[in-house]
Design a protein around this motif. Structure first.
Motif, mmCIF file in Angstrom:
data_model
loop_
_atom_site.group_PDB
_atom_site.id
_atom_site.type_symbol
_atom_site.label_atom_id
_atom_site.label_comp_id
_atom_site.label_asym_id
_atom_site.label_seq_id
_atom_site.Cartn_x
_atom_site.Cartn_y
_atom_site.Cartn_z
ATOM 1 N N LYS A 108 2.927 -7.779 1.993
ATOM 2 C CA LYS A 108 3.998 -7.239 1.165
ATOM 3 C C LYS A 108 4.267 -5.794 1.549
ATOM 4 O O LYS A 108 3.353 -5.051 1.910
ATOM 5 N N THR A 109 5.528 -5.394 1.423
ATOM 6 C CA THR A 109 5.864 -3.995 1.664
ATOM 7 C C THR A 109 5.424 -3.187 0.448
ATOM 8 O O THR A 109 5.224 -3.725 -0.645
ATOM 9 N N ASN A 110 5.294 -1.907 0.620
ATOM 10 C CA ASN A 110 4.911 -1.045 -0.491
ATOM 11 C C ASN A 110 5.952 -1.085 -1.601
ATOM 12 O O ASN A 110 5.608 -1.034 -2.778
ATOM 13 N N GLU A 111 7.217 -1.206 -1.232
ATOM 14 C CA GLU A 111 8.279 -1.289 -2.233
ATOM 15 C C GLU A 111 8.117 -2.571 -3.068
ATOM 16 O O GLU A 111 8.266 -2.548 -4.293
ATOM 17 N N MET A 169 -2.956 5.482 -8.922
ATOM 18 C CA MET A 169 -2.044 4.328 -8.926
ATOM 19 C C MET A 169 -1.765 3.882 -7.497
ATOM 20 O O MET A 169 -1.771 2.681 -7.206
ATOM 21 N N ALA A 170 -1.513 4.831 -6.621
ATOM 22 C CA ALA A 170 -1.262 4.499 -5.217
ATOM 23 C C ALA A 170 -2.461 3.774 -4.622
ATOM 24 O O ALA A 170 -2.303 2.763 -3.933
ATOM 25 N N ARG A 171 -3.658 4.268 -4.924
ATOM 26 C CA ARG A 171 -4.872 3.638 -4.398
ATOM 27 C C ARG A 171 -5.003 2.212 -4.928
ATOM 28 O O ARG A 171 -5.325 1.288 -4.186
ATOM 29 N N LEU A 172 -4.721 2.031 -6.232
ATOM 30 C CA LEU A 172 -4.820 0.696 -6.829
ATOM 31 C C LEU A 172 -3.818 -0.286 -6.209
ATOM 32 O O LEU A 172 -4.068 -1.487 -6.171
ATOM 33 N N LEU A 173 -2.700 0.242 -5.728
ATOM 34 C CA LEU A 173 -1.685 -0.596 -5.077
ATOM 35 C C LEU A 173 -1.910 -0.710 -3.569
ATOM 36 O O LEU A 173 -1.116 -1.329 -2.859
ATOM 37 N N ASP A 174 -2.986 -0.092 -3.095
ATOM 38 C CA ASP A 174 -3.343 -0.132 -1.677
ATOM 39 C C ASP A 174 -2.254 0.472 -0.795
ATOM 40 O O ASP A 174 -1.797 -0.151 0.174
ATOM 41 N N MET A 175 -1.820 1.690 -1.188
ATOM 42 C CA MET A 175 -0.851 2.428 -0.366
ATOM 43 C C MET A 175 -1.228 3.904 -0.392
ATOM 44 O O MET A 175 -1.988 4.338 -1.248
ATOM 45 N N SER A 176 -0.679 4.640 0.543
ATOM 46 C CA SER A 176 -0.978 6.065 0.580
ATOM 47 C C SER A 176 -0.243 6.789 -0.544
ATOM 48 O O SER A 176 0.820 6.362 -1.000
ATOM 49 N N TYR A 177 -0.829 7.900 -0.974
ATOM 50 C CA TYR A 177 -0.218 8.702 -2.027
ATOM 51 C C TYR A 177 1.122 9.269 -1.554
ATOM 52 O O TYR A 177 2.084 9.320 -2.326
ATOM 53 N N SER A 178 1.208 9.650 -0.300
ATOM 54 C CA SER A 178 2.466 10.195 0.216
ATOM 55 C C SER A 178 3.580 9.144 0.179
ATOM 56 O O SER A 178 4.726 9.449 -0.153
ATOM 57 N N HIS A 179 3.238 7.913 0.480
ATOM 58 C CA HIS A 179 4.248 6.847 0.423
ATOM 59 C C HIS A 179 4.635 6.566 -1.032
ATOM 60 O O HIS A 179 5.801 6.326 -1.340
#
Length: 66
Positions: A3-6, A29-39
């Motif tokens: 899945k894309t981050n979006e 939240m970013a970590r829980l969604l498995d994405m970088s904080y910057s993204h």
């Protein structure tokens, strides 16, 4: 297919709302969604619902501090 981050944001809006009002940081939240904080920060500007949710949380936080 991954899945894309979006997509992760849209599919987890309810969880994001719960996390936000539980006081979980955006970085977590970013970590829980498995994405970088910057993204995650970048997507805040692209996804109005996410931005509105986080703004509402900040407003409620300020009200409680008064």
């Amino acid at each position: 297919m991954a899945k894309t981050n979006e997509e992760k944001i849209y599919e987890n809006m309810k969880s994001l709302e719960e996390w936000a009002f539980a006081g979980i940081s955006q970085k977590e939240m970013a970590r829980l969604l498995d994405m970088s904080y910057s993204h995650f920060r970048e997507l805040k500007t692209k996804i109005p619902a996410l931005s509105a949710l986080l703004e509402k949380r900040d407003e409620n936080k300020k009200e409680r501090e008064m």
